[in-house]
Design a protein around this motif. Sequence first.
Motif, PDB file in Angstrom:
ATOM      1  N   ILE A  18       0.839  -1.206   0.000  1.00 11.00           N
ATOM      2  CA  ILE A  18       0.000   0.000   0.000  1.00 11.00           C
ATOM      3  C   ILE A  18       0.872   1.253   0.000  1.00 11.00           C
ATOM      4  CG2 ILE A  18      -1.692   1.326   1.329  1.00 11.00           C
ATOM      5  CD1 ILE A  18      -2.786  -1.421   2.302  1.00 11.00           C
ATOM      6  N   PHE A  28      -0.812  -1.521  -6.495  1.00  5.69           N
ATOM      7  CA  PHE A  28      -2.010  -1.861  -5.731  1.00  5.69           C
ATOM      8  C   PHE A  28      -2.652  -3.154  -6.242  1.00  5.69           C
ATOM      9  CE2 PHE A  28      -6.237  -1.279  -3.881  1.00  5.69           C
ATOM     10  CZ  PHE A  28      -5.914  -0.776  -2.635  1.00  5.69           C
ATOM     11  N   ARG A  67      -6.030   4.817  -0.066  1.00  6.45           N
ATOM     12  CA  ARG A  67      -4.779   4.175   0.325  1.00  6.45           C
ATOM     13  C   ARG A  67      -3.837   5.119   1.074  1.00  6.45           C
ATOM     14  NH1 ARG A  67      -4.298   5.782  -4.852  1.00  6.45           N
ATOM     15  NH2 ARG A  67      -2.226   6.272  -5.755  1.00  6.45           N
ATOM     16  N   TYR A  70      -4.435   4.767   4.826  1.00  4.17           N
ATOM     17  CA  TYR A  70      -4.228   3.470   5.481  1.00  4.17           C
ATOM     18  C   TYR A  70      -3.130   3.598   6.531  1.00  4.17           C
ATOM     19  CZ  TYR A  70      -3.052  -1.448   6.167  1.00  4.17           C
ATOM     20  OH  TYR A  70      -2.804  -2.679   6.714  1.00  4.17           O
TER      21      TYR A  70
END
Length: 205
Positions: A18, A28, A67, A70
């Motif tokens: 990620i 990804f 992302r 994250y």
Amino acid sequence: MTVEPGVRTGAESDASVIARSRDEPEAFAVLFDRHADAVHRYLARRLGGESADDLMAETFTTAFQQRHRYDPARATGDGARPWLFGIATNLVGRHRRAEARRFKALARIPAPADHEEPLADRAAARVGAQAVRRELAAALAALPARHRDVLLLVAWGGLGYEEVAQALGVPIGTVRSRLHRARSKLREALGGSDPTTLREASGHD
């Protein structure tokens, strides 16, 4: 190549994939290869195959778009699975009525009839299993959505309690409480039987 969840020996971790995808978006795809099948199976059991196709794609599109948010510090042994299943469950939440209709429809499916004497035992077994499936579907349809989410993330998503807490953004005590109530209602509806305990080993105390 598809890598089994939690297996990272000699492979790049989900968190690393990620992080790398922030500068190399094509990276990804590794996350998709690792987790798409599991996410699709979970969604298909909740909403059916056709809806699962669309929502799986939406799950990974949403994950890709988010992302940068994250947090690898929250990653568990199964890497990004709780994060992805949390996104998928949020998307299911937009289809609560469709999910309830699906379970209610499954609850009305008649058991198959088989009148051939040599197959009587097998027919009886199928009828019994079908009856349990109908009763389970009816019981799931009657659960509050927040309890159903926790139960199915454990039973069908294969997540542990800590992972469910991470996926839903709730304390682990809340997960335990909701799961206990959901299972109690299932046992009552199924006459003491709880088929979800087959995945009990997935729960971490």
